[in-house]
Design an enzyme around this catalytic site. Structure first.
Site, mmCIF file in Angstrom:
data_model
loop_
_atom_site.group_PDB
_atom_site.id
_atom_site.type_symbol
_atom_site.label_atom_id
_atom_site.label_comp_id
_atom_site.label_asym_id
_atom_site.label_seq_id
_atom_site.Cartn_x
_atom_site.Cartn_y
_atom_site.Cartn_z
ATOM 1 N N SER A 303 0.875 -1.033 -0.080
ATOM 2 C CA SER A 303 0.012 -0.121 -0.190
ATOM 3 C C SER A 303 0.860 1.453 0.189
ATOM 4 O O SER A 303 1.839 2.062 -0.876
ATOM 5 C CB SER A 303 -1.136 -0.063 1.861
ATOM 6 N N ASP A 314 10.552 5.099 -10.040
ATOM 7 C CA ASP A 314 9.231 5.853 -11.224
ATOM 8 C C ASP A 314 10.799 6.849 -12.188
ATOM 9 O O ASP A 314 10.347 7.181 -13.133
ATOM 10 C CB ASP A 314 7.915 5.918 -11.894
ATOM 11 N N LYS A 328 -1.243 -3.924 -3.495
ATOM 12 C CA LYS A 328 -2.107 -3.646 -3.155
ATOM 13 C C LYS A 328 -2.261 -2.260 -3.563
ATOM 14 O O LYS A 328 -1.311 -1.209 -3.183
ATOM 15 C CB LYS A 328 -2.219 -3.286 -1.675
#
Length: 401
Positions: A303, A314, A328
């Protein structure tokens, strides 16, 4: 009478008929074992309406919901039967009230980080120095009952609220570990959960700092900034951020942490049931922690941990080391209901800063370092002779500094 009103009346009649037929049978023949079946019809209809209009996975079939209710006699049974979503669940009034009364990081409890895995409340990690750790509970233990209350269909929030309570009160957990089922008797203690319990310069020659984040709460951002600033004052030039066995927490805390590192880019995207994506952009234009970073992750990183690690990966700000995260990528909203109970509904999915959907997939590390379950537990509890994932992180930073 219009068609919509006719359908609603038919649903009410169908549910009432089932309740009368099965309810009387339940009381007369199954007694206490079936307590809680065929709940308030108004609440059932309220839940159906919310799920139909708000649920992220569309379309939701009303008839499937009704059939699920008829089959199981409970709201959570209905949701489990009709939806492929273990996070949309009904919470009874007592559990909801208990959860809403617990607003700080200090509470009476057992000291367990838990998550839903295979639709069961599962121990991700015991918090060090708590009753849960001393009772010998470990990663992967399934909590199948709390004080004899079956956790099947139970929300994570409800399970957590049942395990919390006044200091020095007693609690019995029924645990499944592989094929073994056993009971654990625990006395609740005052739990003070720090988000950043450990930070230090772990390699003086290279100025490598280490910060562990164990959860994401309203305290996390303040604790993290204080730790990082203190380490910079001590000469930190590279950072290892340890998110292993961190089950997550609040979305806001994750965004605050990611915002400390990411500049001029989305921190994540939220996607609604129509497929519309809303970016949450970074607020800061200057990254004052601009240095080589390694993030340690594993299957217990979920999460909010995945939001932060995904944003750093990223944007090329960190090297991820360890094993694939939990996966999740869904966001739930909490709706209070008229009878005092509540419904958590999966309303949105989230994508990482780079637009990756990680739900049920997780985030792959840049450098995979596998450890056994026993090694992982020993590392978490501080009993391991070595930590291969941390050692690999140190090696990577040495080469970058």
């Amino acid at each position: 009478m219009n068609r919509k009103r006719t359908i609603v009346l038919l649903i009410v009649v169908a549910i009432l008929g089932v309740s009368l037929l099965y309810g009387s049978y339940t009381v007369s023949s199954k007694g206490e074992r079936e307590e809680g079946r065929y709940e308030n019809i108004g609440t059932v209809l309220e839940v159906i309406a919310l799920v139909k209009t708000r649920h992220y996975f569309q379309p939701v079939n009303t008839l499937d919901l009704i059939k699920g209710y008829v089959k199981t006699g409970t709201i959570n049974g209905m949701l489990k039967t009709a939806l492929d979503d273990q996070y949309t669940r009904h919470m009874d009034a007592a559990a909801f009230e208990n959860m809403m009364n617990q607003t700080t990081g200090i509470y009476g409890g057992v000291g367990l980080s838990v998550a839903l895995m295979d639709e069961r409340v599962t121990v991700i990690s015991p918090i060090k120095g708590t009753p849960g750790e001393r009772a010998g509970l470990r990663l992967g233990d399934k909590i199948i009952a709390i004080d004899n209350k079956d956790t099947t269909y139970m929300t994570l929030d409800e399970a957590v609220s049942l395990m919390r309570g006044e200091e020095n009160t007693e609690l019995d957990l029924t645990i499944q570990r592989d094929e073994e089922v056993f009971r654990v008797h625990i006395i609740r203690e005052l739990i003070n959960v720090e988000s950043v319990p450990e930070f230090s310069i772990i390699e003086e020659d290279y100025g490598i700092g280490y910060v562990e984040i164990t959860n994401f709460s309203e305290r996390t951002h303040e604790e993290l900034v204080a730790a990082l600033d203190g380490l910079i004052d001590k000469g930190m030039r590279g950072l290892i951020l340890d998110l292993r066995n961190n089950p997550g927490g609040t979305l806001n805390a994750a965004l605050q942490v990611a915002n400390e590192f990411v500049t001029d880019a989305p921190l994540l995207y939220l996607e609604d049931k129509e497929g519309v994506r809303t970016p949450f952009d970074s607020m800061d234009m200057i990254n004052k922690y601009n240095m080589p970073i390694v993030v340690l992750i594993n299957g217990g990183s979920a999460s909010a941990s995945e939001i932060v690690s995904g944003a750093l990966q990223d944007n090329g700000l960190a090297t991820l080391v360890g094993t694939t995260t939990f996966g999740k990528g869904l966001v739930q909203s909490l709706y209070p209901l008229r009878d005092g109970s509540a419904l958590t509904v999966t309303e949105q999915g989230y994508l990482t800063s780079g637009g990756k959907d990680i739900n049920e997939v997780g985030i792959e590390p840049d450098v995979v370092v596998e450890v056994s379950l026993e090694e992982e537990e020993a590392i978490y509890l501080g009993d391991a002779d070595s930590d291969p994932q941390l050692e690999k992180g140190l090696e990577i930073l040495r080469n970058q500094l």
